[in-house]
Design a protein around this motif. Structure first.
Motif, mmCIF file in Angstrom:
data_model
loop_
_atom_site.group_PDB
_atom_site.id
_atom_site.type_symbol
_atom_site.label_atom_id
_atom_site.label_comp_id
_atom_site.label_asym_id
_atom_site.label_seq_id
_atom_site.Cartn_x
_atom_site.Cartn_y
_atom_site.Cartn_z
ATOM 1 N N THR A 51 48.999 48.042 44.814
ATOM 2 C CA THR A 51 50.247 48.793 44.970
ATOM 3 C C THR A 51 50.813 48.539 46.364
ATOM 4 O OG1 THR A 51 49.098 50.734 45.836
ATOM 5 C CG2 THR A 51 49.378 50.591 43.437
ATOM 6 N N GLU A 52 52.067 48.937 46.572
ATOM 7 C CA GLU A 52 52.681 48.768 47.884
ATOM 8 C C GLU A 52 51.924 49.566 48.940
ATOM 9 O OE1 GLU A 52 55.036 46.608 48.785
ATOM 10 O OE2 GLU A 52 54.805 45.878 46.723
ATOM 11 N N THR A 53 51.426 50.740 48.564
ATOM 12 C CA THR A 53 50.643 51.544 49.508
ATOM 13 C C THR A 53 49.371 50.819 49.912
ATOM 14 O OG1 THR A 53 51.469 53.516 48.367
ATOM 15 C CG2 THR A 53 49.658 53.832 49.912
ATOM 16 N N MET A 54 48.726 50.165 48.941
ATOM 17 C CA MET A 54 47.526 49.382 49.243
ATOM 18 C C MET A 54 47.842 48.227 50.182
ATOM 19 S SD MET A 54 45.565 49.059 45.596
ATOM 20 C CE MET A 54 45.154 50.494 44.609
ATOM 21 N N ARG A 55 48.919 47.525 49.894
ATOM 22 C CA ARG A 55 49.290 46.378 50.733
ATOM 23 C C ARG A 55 49.577 46.823 52.166
ATOM 24 N NH1 ARG A 55 50.417 41.795 47.539
ATOM 25 N NH2 ARG A 55 50.585 42.274 45.312
ATOM 26 N N ALA A 56 50.237 47.953 52.310
ATOM 27 C CA ALA A 56 50.522 48.477 53.652
ATOM 28 C C ALA A 56 49.234 48.855 54.373
ATOM 29 C CB ALA A 56 51.459 49.678 53.551
ATOM 30 N N ALA A 57 48.313 49.479 53.638
ATOM 31 C CA ALA A 57 47.030 49.876 54.234
ATOM 32 C C ALA A 57 46.213 48.655 54.647
ATOM 33 C CB ALA A 57 46.242 50.733 53.245
ATOM 34 N N MET A 58 46.258 47.618 53.829
ATOM 35 C CA MET A 58 45.538 46.385 54.158
ATOM 36 C C MET A 58 46.100 45.747 55.430
ATOM 37 S SD MET A 58 45.251 44.911 50.261
ATOM 38 C CE MET A 58 44.338 43.405 50.600
ATOM 39 N N ALA A 59 47.427 45.731 55.533
ATOM 40 C CA ALA A 59 48.066 45.125 56.707
ATOM 41 C C ALA A 59 47.747 45.879 57.984
ATOM 42 C CB ALA A 59 49.573 45.051 56.487
ATOM 43 N N ALA A 60 47.580 47.186 57.865
ATOM 44 C CA ALA A 60 47.372 48.026 59.050
ATOM 45 C C ALA A 60 45.900 48.334 59.318
ATOM 46 C CB ALA A 60 48.143 49.337 58.882
ATOM 47 N N ALA A 61 44.992 47.818 58.495
ATOM 48 C CA ALA A 61 43.577 48.196 58.581
ATOM 49 C C ALA A 61 42.962 47.835 59.930
ATOM 50 C CB ALA A 61 42.797 47.523 57.462
ATOM 51 N N GLU A 62 42.211 48.773 60.463
ATOM 52 C CA GLU A 62 41.421 48.513 61.673
ATOM 53 C C GLU A 62 40.132 47.810 61.237
ATOM 54 O OE1 GLU A 62 39.430 50.977 65.417
ATOM 55 O OE2 GLU A 62 40.361 52.053 63.736
ATOM 56 N N VAL A 63 39.841 46.667 61.819
ATOM 57 C CA VAL A 63 38.712 45.865 61.347
ATOM 58 C C VAL A 63 37.838 45.382 62.499
ATOM 59 C CG1 VAL A 63 39.958 45.070 59.288
ATOM 60 C CG2 VAL A 63 40.057 43.702 61.377
ATOM 61 N N ASP A 64 36.644 44.962 62.126
ATOM 62 C CA ASP A 64 35.708 44.307 63.037
ATOM 63 C C ASP A 64 34.750 43.526 62.149
ATOM 64 O OD1 ASP A 64 34.030 43.589 65.193
ATOM 65 O OD2 ASP A 64 34.486 45.460 66.235
ATOM 66 N N ASP A 65 33.669 43.037 62.699
ATOM 67 C CA ASP A 65 32.730 42.209 61.942
ATOM 68 C C ASP A 65 31.746 43.103 61.187
ATOM 69 O OD1 ASP A 65 30.670 40.506 61.036
ATOM 70 O OD2 ASP A 65 31.085 39.080 62.633
ATOM 71 N N ASP A 66 31.903 43.173 59.854
ATOM 72 C CA ASP A 66 31.058 44.056 59.051
ATOM 73 C C ASP A 66 29.625 43.568 58.973
ATOM 74 O OD1 ASP A 66 30.676 46.312 57.230
ATOM 75 O OD2 ASP A 66 30.445 44.789 55.677
ATOM 76 N N VAL A 67 29.398 42.259 59.045
ATOM 77 C CA VAL A 67 28.025 41.743 59.022
ATOM 78 C C VAL A 67 27.254 42.265 60.236
ATOM 79 C CG1 VAL A 67 26.593 39.659 59.077
ATOM 80 C CG2 VAL A 67 28.671 39.697 57.702
#
Length: 367
Positions: free
Chosen positions: A17-33
Protein backbone atom coordinates in the motif's frame (compact mmCIF):
# COMPACT_ATOMS: atom_id res chain seq x y z
CA UNK A 1 -9.00 -8.32 -24.76
CA UNK A 2 -9.12 -8.42 -20.94
CA UNK A 3 -10.09 -5.02 -19.55
CA UNK A 4 -10.37 -6.04 -15.89
CA UNK A 5 -8.10 -8.31 -13.88
CA UNK A 6 -9.12 -10.03 -10.64
CA UNK A 7 -6.21 -12.06 -9.26
CA UNK A 8 -7.45 -14.82 -6.94
CA UNK A 9 -4.43 -17.13 -7.21
CA UNK A 10 -3.24 -16.39 -3.67
CA UNK A 11 -3.16 -13.79 -0.92
CA UNK A 12 0.56 -13.48 -1.69
CA UNK A 13 -0.20 -11.39 -4.80
CA UNK A 14 -1.12 -8.29 -2.80
CA UNK A 15 0.82 -5.11 -3.61
CA UNK A 16 2.37 -2.81 -0.97
CA UNK A 17 0.00 0.00 0.00
CA UNK A 18 1.03 3.65 -0.25
CA UNK A 19 1.38 3.72 3.54
CA UNK A 20 3.76 0.76 3.36
CA UNK A 21 5.82 2.38 0.63
CA UNK A 22 6.12 5.57 2.67
CA UNK A 23 7.15 3.61 5.76
CA UNK A 24 9.76 1.70 3.78
CA UNK A 25 11.22 4.93 2.39
CA UNK A 26 11.44 6.49 5.84
CA UNK A 27 12.59 3.38 7.76
CA UNK A 28 15.45 3.77 10.20
CA UNK A 29 17.90 0.97 9.41
CA UNK A 30 21.23 -0.56 10.34
CA UNK A 31 22.93 -3.93 9.84
CA UNK A 32 20.53 -6.60 11.13
CA UNK A 33 23.12 -9.38 10.87
CA UNK A 34 25.09 -7.43 13.45
CA UNK A 35 21.90 -7.06 15.47
CA UNK A 36 21.59 -3.29 15.10
CA UNK A 37 18.58 -2.67 12.84
CA UNK A 38 16.11 -0.69 14.99
CA UNK A 39 13.06 -1.28 12.77
CA UNK A 40 13.67 -5.02 12.68
CA UNK A 41 14.05 -4.99 16.46
CA UNK A 42 10.75 -3.12 16.83
CA UNK A 43 8.87 -5.59 14.61
CA UNK A 44 10.37 -8.62 16.36
CA UNK A 45 9.59 -7.19 19.81
CA UNK A 46 5.99 -6.42 18.89
CA UNK A 47 5.42 -9.84 17.32
CA UNK A 48 6.95 -11.71 20.25
CA UNK A 49 4.71 -9.80 22.66
CA UNK A 50 1.62 -10.36 20.51
CA UNK A 51 2.29 -14.11 20.31
CA UNK A 52 3.10 -14.41 24.01
CA UNK A 53 6.67 -15.60 23.44
CA UNK A 54 10.04 -14.38 24.66
CA UNK A 55 11.63 -13.45 21.35
CA UNK A 56 11.20 -13.30 17.58
CA UNK A 57 13.24 -13.27 14.38
CA UNK A 58 12.43 -11.85 10.94
CA UNK A 59 13.20 -14.28 8.09
CA UNK A 60 12.77 -14.15 4.33
CA UNK A 61 9.80 -16.50 3.91
CA UNK A 62 7.41 -18.94 5.53
CA UNK A 63 9.35 -21.86 4.09
CA UNK A 64 12.56 -20.55 5.65
CA UNK A 65 10.76 -19.96 8.94
CA UNK A 66 9.40 -23.49 9.09
CA UNK A 67 12.72 -25.01 8.04
CA UNK A 68 14.67 -23.10 10.67
CA UNK A 69 12.13 -23.97 13.36
CA UNK A 70 12.22 -27.68 12.55
CA UNK A 71 16.03 -27.70 12.47
CA UNK A 72 16.31 -25.96 15.83
CA UNK A 73 14.00 -28.49 17.49
CA UNK A 74 15.48 -31.47 15.62
CA UNK A 75 19.16 -30.63 15.95
CA UNK A 76 20.34 -34.24 15.73
CA UNK A 77 20.33 -35.89 12.31
CA UNK A 78 17.90 -38.80 12.24
CA UNK A 79 15.35 -36.93 14.33
CA UNK A 80 11.71 -37.32 13.32
CA UNK A 81 8.88 -34.82 13.02
CA UNK A 82 5.21 -35.83 13.17
CA UNK A 83 3.14 -33.73 10.78
CA UNK A 84 0.05 -33.83 8.58
CA UNK A 85 0.23 -35.73 5.30
CA UNK A 86 -1.45 -32.74 3.64
CA UNK A 87 0.49 -30.05 5.46
CA UNK A 88 2.43 -27.30 3.72
CA UNK A 89 5.71 -28.34 5.34
CA UNK A 90 5.28 -31.90 4.08
CA UNK A 91 4.14 -31.33 0.50
CA UNK A 92 4.95 -27.73 -0.49
CA UNK A 93 8.38 -26.88 0.89
CA UNK A 94 10.64 -28.96 -1.37
CA UNK A 95 11.27 -31.58 1.30
CA UNK A 96 13.73 -29.18 2.91
CA UNK A 97 13.54 -30.67 6.39
CA UNK A 98 14.87 -33.96 4.98
CA UNK A 99 17.19 -32.79 2.21
CA UNK A 100 18.82 -29.98 4.17
CA UNK A 101 18.23 -30.94 7.79
CA UNK A 102 18.33 -34.74 7.74
CA UNK A 103 15.00 -34.76 9.59
CA UNK A 104 12.68 -37.68 8.89
CA UNK A 105 9.00 -36.81 8.28
CA UNK A 106 6.40 -39.03 9.96
CA UNK A 107 3.14 -38.09 8.18
CA UNK A 108 -0.23 -38.59 9.87
CA UNK A 109 -3.47 -38.30 7.91
CA UNK A 110 -5.04 -34.86 7.91
CA UNK A 111 -8.79 -34.86 8.40
CA UNK A 112 -11.04 -32.66 6.29
CA UNK A 113 -10.88 -29.95 8.96
CA UNK A 114 -7.07 -29.88 9.01
CA UNK A 115 -6.69 -31.77 12.28
CA UNK A 116 -4.89 -35.05 12.87
CA UNK A 117 -6.56 -37.56 15.18
CA UNK A 118 -4.99 -37.33 18.64
CA UNK A 119 -4.75 -41.12 18.88
CA UNK A 120 -2.94 -41.20 15.53
CA UNK A 121 -0.44 -38.61 16.74
CA UNK A 122 0.23 -40.62 19.88
CA UNK A 123 0.60 -43.82 17.84
CA UNK A 124 3.17 -42.11 15.61
CA UNK A 125 5.48 -41.28 18.53
CA UNK A 126 8.39 -43.72 18.53
CA UNK A 127 9.03 -45.92 21.55
CA UNK A 128 12.47 -44.91 22.92
CA UNK A 129 13.37 -48.55 23.52
CA UNK A 130 13.62 -48.97 19.72
CA UNK A 131 15.88 -45.95 19.22
CA UNK A 132 18.63 -48.20 17.85
CA UNK A 133 16.57 -48.86 14.71
CA UNK A 134 13.91 -46.12 14.60
CA UNK A 135 14.25 -42.34 14.13
CA UNK A 136 13.81 -40.37 17.35
CA UNK A 137 10.53 -38.48 17.72
CA UNK A 138 11.31 -34.88 18.66
CA UNK A 139 8.63 -32.59 17.20
CA UNK A 140 4.96 -32.29 16.25
CA UNK A 141 3.89 -29.72 13.65
CA UNK A 142 0.42 -28.22 13.22
CA UNK A 143 -0.79 -25.72 10.61
CA UNK A 144 -3.33 -22.99 11.40
CA UNK A 145 -5.19 -22.12 9.27
CA UNK A 146 -4.76 -25.32 7.30
CA UNK A 147 -4.26 -24.28 3.70
CA UNK A 148 -4.65 -27.51 1.76
CA UNK A 149 -7.94 -28.34 3.47
CA UNK A 150 -9.45 -24.99 2.53
CA UNK A 151 -8.24 -22.59 5.20
CA UNK A 152 -9.83 -24.53 8.06
CA UNK A 153 -9.20 -23.25 11.57
CA UNK A 154 -7.76 -25.39 14.37
CA UNK A 155 -9.45 -24.64 17.67
CA UNK A 156 -7.72 -23.58 20.86
CA UNK A 157 -8.97 -26.76 22.52
CA UNK A 158 -7.49 -29.01 19.84
CA UNK A 159 -4.14 -27.20 19.85
CA UNK A 160 -3.98 -27.45 23.64
CA UNK A 161 -4.59 -31.20 23.48
CA UNK A 162 -1.76 -31.65 20.97
CA UNK A 163 0.45 -29.53 23.21
CA UNK A 164 -0.36 -31.78 26.15
CA UNK A 165 0.60 -34.85 24.08
CA UNK A 166 3.89 -33.25 23.08
CA UNK A 167 4.75 -32.29 26.65
CA UNK A 168 3.81 -35.71 28.02
CA UNK A 169 6.16 -37.45 25.60
CA UNK A 170 8.99 -34.94 25.79
CA UNK A 171 8.42 -33.51 22.30
CA UNK A 172 8.22 -29.92 21.07
CA UNK A 173 5.27 -28.36 19.22
CA UNK A 174 5.70 -26.03 16.24
CA UNK A 175 2.78 -24.24 14.57
CA UNK A 176 3.00 -23.21 10.95
CA UNK A 177 0.96 -20.07 11.45
CA UNK A 178 1.21 -18.75 7.91
CA UNK A 179 -2.37 -17.50 8.28
CA UNK A 180 -2.65 -17.45 12.07
CA UNK A 181 -4.22 -13.98 11.94
CA UNK A 182 -7.03 -15.41 9.79
CA UNK A 183 -7.59 -18.03 12.47
CA UNK A 184 -7.54 -15.41 15.20
CA UNK A 185 -10.27 -13.39 13.51
CA UNK A 186 -12.86 -16.04 14.45
CA UNK A 187 -11.88 -15.61 18.09
CA UNK A 188 -11.69 -11.83 17.78
CA UNK A 189 -15.26 -11.64 16.47
CA UNK A 190 -16.41 -12.96 19.84
CA UNK A 191 -14.19 -10.95 22.19
CA UNK A 192 -13.65 -7.69 20.27
CA UNK A 193 -10.92 -6.22 18.09
CA UNK A 194 -9.23 -4.58 21.07
CA UNK A 195 -8.22 -8.08 22.19
CA UNK A 196 -6.23 -9.02 19.07
CA UNK A 197 -3.10 -9.87 21.05
CA UNK A 198 -5.07 -12.00 23.49
CA UNK A 199 -6.70 -13.94 20.66
CA UNK A 200 -3.50 -14.72 18.77
CA UNK A 201 -1.62 -15.44 21.99
CA UNK A 202 -4.25 -17.97 23.06
CA UNK A 203 -4.20 -19.79 19.74
CA UNK A 204 -0.45 -20.48 20.02
CA UNK A 205 -0.11 -20.74 23.78
CA UNK A 206 0.69 -24.46 23.64
CA UNK A 207 3.37 -24.05 20.97
CA UNK A 208 7.11 -23.92 21.54
CA UNK A 209 7.54 -22.03 18.28
CA UNK A 210 5.36 -20.39 15.62
CA UNK A 211 6.06 -19.07 12.13
CA UNK A 212 3.83 -16.11 11.21
CA UNK A 213 3.70 -15.08 7.55
CA UNK A 214 3.49 -11.35 6.93
CA UNK A 215 3.11 -11.47 3.13
CA UNK A 216 -0.16 -13.40 2.87
CA UNK A 217 -3.46 -12.07 4.20
CA UNK A 218 -2.06 -8.98 5.91
CA UNK A 219 -0.31 -7.99 2.71
CA UNK A 220 3.30 -7.09 3.53
CA UNK A 221 5.56 -7.50 0.48
CA UNK A 222 8.09 -9.87 2.08
CA UNK A 223 8.75 -11.87 5.18
CA UNK A 224 7.83 -14.12 8.06
CA UNK A 225 8.52 -13.84 11.77
CA UNK A 226 9.29 -16.89 13.90
CA UNK A 227 8.69 -16.69 17.63
CA UNK A 228 9.70 -18.80 20.60
CA UNK A 229 11.93 -18.81 23.65
CA UNK A 230 15.09 -16.69 23.73
CA UNK A 231 17.29 -19.79 23.44
CA UNK A 232 15.23 -20.98 20.45
CA UNK A 233 15.64 -17.63 18.68
CA UNK A 234 19.38 -17.51 19.45
CA UNK A 235 19.79 -20.83 17.64
CA UNK A 236 17.42 -19.73 14.88
CA UNK A 237 19.46 -16.59 14.22
CA UNK A 238 22.57 -18.67 13.57
CA UNK A 239 20.67 -21.01 11.25
CA UNK A 240 19.22 -18.04 9.37
CA UNK A 241 22.77 -16.92 8.63
CA UNK A 242 23.75 -20.45 7.57
CA UNK A 243 20.86 -20.56 5.10
CA UNK A 244 21.78 -17.20 3.58
CA UNK A 245 18.99 -15.30 5.30
CA UNK A 246 21.05 -12.47 6.79
CA UNK A 247 19.65 -9.51 4.86
CA UNK A 248 21.50 -6.50 6.37
CA UNK A 249 19.26 -3.36 6.28
CA UNK A 250 16.13 -5.47 6.59
CA UNK A 251 14.30 -2.68 8.41
CA UNK A 252 13.09 -1.48 5.01
CA UNK A 253 10.99 -4.67 4.80
CA UNK A 254 10.10 -4.73 8.48
CA UNK A 255 8.66 -1.22 8.19
CA UNK A 256 6.09 -2.47 5.67
CA UNK A 257 5.32 -5.44 7.92
CA UNK A 258 4.64 -3.13 10.87
CA UNK A 259 2.11 -1.24 8.75
CA UNK A 260 0.53 -4.55 7.67
CA UNK A 261 0.04 -5.68 11.26
CA UNK A 262 -1.34 -2.30 12.29
CA UNK A 263 -3.68 -1.66 9.35
CA UNK A 264 -4.62 -4.90 7.62
CA UNK A 265 -5.44 -7.50 10.26
CA UNK A 266 -8.92 -6.03 10.73
CA UNK A 267 -9.53 -6.40 6.99
CA UNK A 268 -9.34 -10.20 7.23
CA UNK A 269 -12.89 -10.39 8.51
CA UNK A 270 -14.10 -8.87 5.22
CA UNK A 271 -11.93 -11.33 3.27
CA UNK A 272 -13.74 -14.18 5.00
CA UNK A 273 -17.12 -12.67 4.15
CA UNK A 274 -16.12 -12.25 0.51
CA UNK A 275 -14.99 -15.87 0.40
CA UNK A 276 -18.29 -17.04 1.88
CA UNK A 277 -20.23 -14.88 -0.59
CA UNK A 278 -18.29 -16.39 -3.50
CA UNK A 279 -18.69 -19.93 -2.19
CA UNK A 280 -22.46 -19.56 -1.79
CA UNK A 281 -22.75 -18.20 -5.32
CA UNK A 282 -20.46 -20.78 -6.91
CA UNK A 283 -22.31 -23.57 -5.12
CA UNK A 284 -25.39 -22.73 -7.22
CA UNK A 285 -23.61 -22.91 -10.59
CA UNK A 286 -24.14 -26.07 -12.59
CA UNK A 287 -20.92 -27.96 -13.26
CA UNK A 288 -19.14 -26.98 -10.05
CA UNK A 289 -18.91 -28.78 -6.72
CA UNK A 290 -18.17 -27.22 -3.34
CA UNK A 291 -19.72 -26.93 0.11
CA UNK A 292 -20.02 -23.29 1.17
CA UNK A 293 -20.68 -24.36 4.76
CA UNK A 294 -17.06 -25.52 5.04
CA UNK A 295 -15.59 -22.16 4.02
CA UNK A 296 -14.33 -20.54 7.23
CA UNK A 297 -11.66 -18.09 6.18
CA UNK A 298 -10.31 -16.76 2.86
CA UNK A 299 -9.60 -19.96 0.91
CA UNK A 300 -11.99 -22.11 -1.10
CA UNK A 301 -11.48 -25.08 -3.38
CA UNK A 302 -13.77 -25.76 -6.33
CA UNK A 303 -14.11 -29.32 -7.61
CA UNK A 304 -15.25 -30.37 -11.05
CA UNK A 305 -17.47 -33.48 -11.03
CA UNK A 306 -15.97 -36.65 -12.49
CA UNK A 307 -18.61 -36.91 -15.22
CA UNK A 308 -17.88 -33.41 -16.51
CA UNK A 309 -16.22 -32.83 -19.87
CA UNK A 310 -14.47 -29.86 -18.28
CA UNK A 311 -11.13 -30.04 -16.44
CA UNK A 312 -9.41 -27.52 -14.21
CA UNK A 313 -6.95 -26.44 -16.89
CA UNK A 314 -9.72 -25.57 -19.33
CA UNK A 315 -11.71 -23.80 -16.61
CA UNK A 316 -8.65 -21.78 -15.61
CA UNK A 317 -8.03 -20.71 -19.21
CA UNK A 318 -11.70 -19.86 -19.76
CA UNK A 319 -11.68 -17.68 -16.65
CA UNK A 320 -8.48 -15.91 -17.69
CA UNK A 321 -10.18 -14.90 -20.93
CA UNK A 322 -12.64 -13.00 -18.72
CA UNK A 323 -9.90 -11.53 -16.49
CA UNK A 324 -10.24 -13.95 -13.56
CA UNK A 325 -7.04 -15.66 -12.39
CA UNK A 326 -7.26 -18.76 -10.18
CA UNK A 327 -4.81 -21.46 -9.12
CA UNK A 328 -5.03 -24.94 -10.63
CA UNK A 329 -4.68 -27.43 -7.75
CA UNK A 330 -5.21 -30.68 -9.65
CA UNK A 331 -6.80 -31.91 -12.87
CA UNK A 332 -10.24 -31.53 -11.29
CA UNK A 333 -9.78 -28.76 -8.72
CA UNK A 334 -9.02 -25.03 -8.65
CA UNK A 335 -8.29 -22.79 -5.69
CA UNK A 336 -9.44 -19.26 -4.93
CA UNK A 337 -7.92 -17.07 -2.22
CA UNK A 338 -9.38 -13.72 -1.19
CA UNK A 339 -7.36 -10.79 0.12
CA UNK A 340 -7.86 -7.16 1.11
CA UNK A 341 -7.24 -5.83 -2.41
CA UNK A 342 -10.20 -7.82 -3.77
CA UNK A 343 -13.45 -5.89 -3.35
CA UNK A 344 -17.00 -7.20 -3.00
CA UNK A 345 -17.56 -5.82 -6.49
CA UNK A 346 -14.65 -7.97 -7.69
CA UNK A 347 -16.29 -10.97 -6.05
CA UNK A 348 -19.58 -10.26 -7.81
CA UNK A 349 -17.73 -9.84 -11.11
CA UNK A 350 -15.97 -13.17 -10.49
CA UNK A 351 -19.31 -14.93 -10.05
CA UNK A 352 -20.60 -13.56 -13.35
CA UNK A 353 -17.40 -14.66 -15.11
CA UNK A 354 -17.70 -18.19 -13.70
CA UNK A 355 -21.25 -18.32 -15.07
CA UNK A 356 -20.02 -17.19 -18.49
CA UNK A 357 -17.08 -19.62 -18.47
CA UNK A 358 -19.30 -22.56 -17.50
CA UNK A 359 -22.11 -21.45 -19.78
CA UNK A 360 -19.82 -21.53 -22.79
CA UNK A 361 -18.72 -25.06 -21.93
CA UNK A 362 -22.31 -26.26 -21.54
CA UNK A 363 -23.26 -24.74 -24.89
CA UNK A 364 -20.23 -26.34 -26.53
CA UNK A 365 -21.21 -29.72 -25.10
CA UNK A 366 -24.84 -29.31 -26.15
CA UNK A 367 -26.16 -29.19 -22.59
Amino acid sequence: MVTRRVDLRSDTVTKPTETMRAAMAAAEVDDDVLGNDPTAYRLESEMAKMMGKEAALFVASGTMGNLISVLVHCDVRGSEVILGDNSHIHISENGGIATIGGVHPRPVKNNADGTMDIDAIVAAIRDPKWELVHPTSRLICLENTHGHTGGRVLSVEYTDRVGEVAKKHGLKLHIDGARIFNAAVLLIERIGWQALGVAVNRLVQAADSVSVCLSKGIGAPVGTVIVGSQSFIDKARKLRKTLGGGMRQVGVLCAAALVAVKENVEKLEADHKKAKFLAEGLQKIKGLKLDAALVETNILYIDIPEDSKLNSEKLRKNLEEHGIFVMQDSSSRVRIVLHHQISFNDAQFTLSCFQKALGGVHEENGN
